[in-house]
Write a protein that holds these residues in place. Sequence first.
Motif, PDB file in Angstrom:
ATOM      1  N   GLU A 146      -9.740  35.426   5.599  1.00 55.88           N
ATOM      2  CA  GLU A 146     -10.719  36.310   6.242  1.00 55.88           C
ATOM      3  C   GLU A 146     -11.233  35.702   7.544  1.00 55.88           C
ATOM      4  O   GLU A 146     -11.510  36.417   8.508  1.00 55.88           O
ATOM      5  N   GLY A 201      -3.457  51.188   7.072  1.00 54.12           N
ATOM      6  CA  GLY A 201      -3.749  50.243   6.000  1.00 54.12           C
ATOM      7  C   GLY A 201      -3.616  50.844   4.618  1.00 54.12           C
ATOM      8  O   GLY A 201      -3.687  50.128   3.621  1.00 54.12           O
ATOM      9  N   ARG A 228     -13.095  47.584   2.000  1.00 57.18           N
ATOM     10  CA  ARG A 228     -12.558  46.483   2.808  1.00 57.18           C
ATOM     11  C   ARG A 228     -11.147  46.780   3.297  1.00 57.18           C
ATOM     12  O   ARG A 228     -10.255  45.933   3.265  1.00 57.18           O
ATOM     13  N   GLY A 229     -10.937  48.023   3.715  1.00 58.82           N
ATOM     14  CA  GLY A 229      -9.651  48.412   4.270  1.00 58.82           C
ATOM     15  C   GLY A 229      -8.566  48.617   3.230  1.00 58.82           C
ATOM     16  O   GLY A 229      -7.437  48.943   3.574  1.00 58.82           O
ATOM     17  N   LYS A 230      -8.886  48.402   1.963  1.00 56.04           N
ATOM     18  CA  LYS A 230      -7.869  48.565   0.921  1.00 56.04           C
ATOM     19  C   LYS A 230      -8.093  49.881   0.185  1.00 56.04           C
ATOM     20  O   LYS A 230      -9.231  50.320   0.032  1.00 56.04           O
ATOM     21  N   PRO A 231      -7.006  50.493  -0.323  1.00 51.79           N
ATOM     22  CA  PRO A 231      -7.171  51.712  -1.105  1.00 51.79           C
ATOM     23  C   PRO A 231      -7.735  51.376  -2.485  1.00 51.79           C
ATOM     24  O   PRO A 231      -7.303  50.404  -3.102  1.00 51.79           O
ATOM     25  N   ASP A 261     -11.952  39.584   9.466  1.00 45.24           N
ATOM     26  CA  ASP A 261     -12.231  40.798   8.694  1.00 45.24           C
ATOM     27  C   ASP A 261     -11.497  40.654   7.357  1.00 45.24           C
ATOM     28  O   ASP A 261     -10.723  39.730   7.169  1.00 45.24           O
ATOM     29  N   TYR A 262     -11.731  41.577   6.455  1.00 49.10           N
ATOM     30  CA  TYR A 262     -11.057  41.504   5.161  1.00 49.10           C
ATOM     31  C   TYR A 262      -9.591  41.909   5.286  1.00 49.10           C
ATOM     32  O   TYR A 262      -8.748  41.517   4.501  1.00 49.10           O
ATOM     33  N   VAL A 263      -9.322  42.750   6.250  1.00 47.20           N
ATOM     34  CA  VAL A 263      -7.948  43.182   6.525  1.00 47.20           C
ATOM     35  C   VAL A 263      -7.736  43.077   8.035  1.00 47.20           C
ATOM     36  O   VAL A 263      -8.699  42.927   8.781  1.00 47.20           O
ATOM     37  N   VAL A 281     -19.020  43.580  10.189  1.00 43.34           N
ATOM     38  CA  VAL A 281     -17.822  43.621   9.339  1.00 43.34           C
ATOM     39  C   VAL A 281     -18.198  43.328   7.899  1.00 43.34           C
ATOM     40  O   VAL A 281     -17.776  43.995   6.958  1.00 43.34           O
ATOM     41  N   LYS A 335     -11.875  53.879  -0.089  1.00 43.55           N
ATOM     42  CA  LYS A 335     -11.507  52.751   0.749  1.00 43.55           C
ATOM     43  C   LYS A 335     -12.581  51.680   0.663  1.00 43.55           C
ATOM     44  O   LYS A 335     -13.772  51.969   0.793  1.00 43.55           O
ATOM     45  N   PRO A 367     -16.041  36.410  10.462  1.00 41.11           N
ATOM     46  CA  PRO A 367     -16.234  37.872  10.464  1.00 41.11           C
ATOM     47  C   PRO A 367     -17.660  38.209  10.918  1.00 41.11           C
ATOM     48  O   PRO A 367     -18.614  37.517  10.555  1.00 41.11           O
TER      49      PRO A 367
END
Lengths: 178, 404
Positions: free
Chosen positions: B175, B290, A63-66, B180-182, A39, A61, A35
């Motif tokens: 990762e 996402g 790391r792209g997660k909710p 990336d993390y996602v 990032v 948000k 990464p």
Amino acid sequence: MKNSSRRGFMGMAFGAVAGVGAVASLYAMKRSWDPLPSVKAAGFTTLDMSAYKENELVTEKWRGKPIFVLKQSKEMLEKAKKNPKDLERLIKIGDDHFMVAVGLCTHLGCIPGYNPDEESFLCACHGGMYDSTALVTKAPPPRGLDIPPFKIDGNKLVLGEAGPEYKKMLETGVTLKV
Amino acid sequence: MAHFEKATSVHDWLNQRLAIDTVRRVMATEYWIPKNINFLWAMGMVLAVTFGLLLVSGIFLLMYYQPNVATAFDSVNYTIMREVEFGWLWRHVHGVAASVVFLIIYIHMFTGIYYGSYKKGREMIWISGMLLFVAFSAEAFSGYMLPWGQMSYWAGMVITNLFAGGSLHADGLVEWIRGDYVPAQAFLTRFFMLHVLLIPLAILGLIGLHFAALRIPHVNNQDGEEIDFDAEAKKYLAGDKAGSKVIRFANDFMAKDMMVVAFYLFFFFYLVFFHYDFAMDPVNFDPADGLKTPAHIYPEWYFLWSYEILRPFPTDPGLIAFAFAQVIFFLLPFLDRSPNAVPANRRGLFKIWFWVMLVDMIVLTAMGKLPPEGIFSTIGLYAAITFIALWVVLPFITKLERKL
């Protein structure tokens, strides 16, 4: 004989040079897939905890997660105090208590919805339910919502950095590592 | 320097420099094919033609596709589908071919299993073929990421999560694969690279290996007959074409091969023009998000059987069963202990093994598509256990087989 040993030496010398080069190239290739710094830098989210309202779910948000943030009202806190499993999930900042968790159902990763009147979460995919501290109250989810690594910094919460309160949660098994 | 003479024709000029007559003889006119084979032996050519269709349609898609998370979805669904003249044709050819190629691969595989074409010197054909299956699977998966719709995103999420190895929690590896993390920009661009360059290169190399592996043992035949190709070829060249058991690959055998290809292409273009939607998941017509999970995440039909082997078990045993299913077909030539390389109908218990395996994989495929609830998850569980059990008993039942 002299010739063949000279050839053998050249072969081995070439092999050694090529071997070093191959290992070095593989290392460079591996690192190129890592990464990027940008990032990784974006892997931290700072939340200003003074901005949230009681019993109002906000989805952030990280790391792209909710990430669910739910400020606990007085009644919710009273209810949580009756169950130590509920209370230990809450994060205390100043005098306020917050539920902060990754908003993905621990069953198969759907995003549960919040009902403020019943103060509970329902996952529409397979009917899993959670209470206001995101502790599971109805299967199939195997456990409550996971809590992201956090560090309390005054009135702010830094997600992505593991502070002492988070480490304690990990040790006591309140949450799994995300 | 080699000696060259003044050429008498273009053909002679080329022949002196490239030995085209020798190449033609070795590759085509004196490459011998048994006579006692059926239309199932044409699947290799059908696959080669389908790969050609994928390559050509892919080249045209590549001219307008944009590997960027912000523009990928629109470059496919707007630019290619609405703006580019005949863009829809390339996309539908590409999508349908990517799906149908697996149907043909499975027919090709089960033909090989039925007729014992992985044994007695043909092991490398089987292994290189399985490597091609893995490469095609990776190619299909990486291509599925590119439209960057909801199914692309979540399939990418779920499949890369498998590399965490369940309780091993190798999140660093996941990762690293994603960058990336996602799944995000780094993920999309690297899978784009894999899809259009690295994996196709590997596939081309493996096709070469697959063909080369066929050269010495020659293709099998439907009677399990051991043919002396040199003797039969001599007979053929001496003029006894009717008495010889072999024919020339080109143009004689090719003529029949291409007739099967022609029938196949009618079927293929019927799908492209009238039923392309079977290869286009409606969920993938929503852009990747996402923060919103689709209600059911399932792979394309050709991965369903192995997905269903993963699904009915708890996480760790499920991953082990899944890994088992992915590699076990490679070992078929070594787990089959029987000395007979003949069709399954003459092999006693193996005949039953073959049909149970085929039906079991169809059941797994059907259950993989259905939601994992009630009776379906029970059937799925038993089908998965049957799959594993079949492989466990294979060495024993084939060991018991009498030599024919």
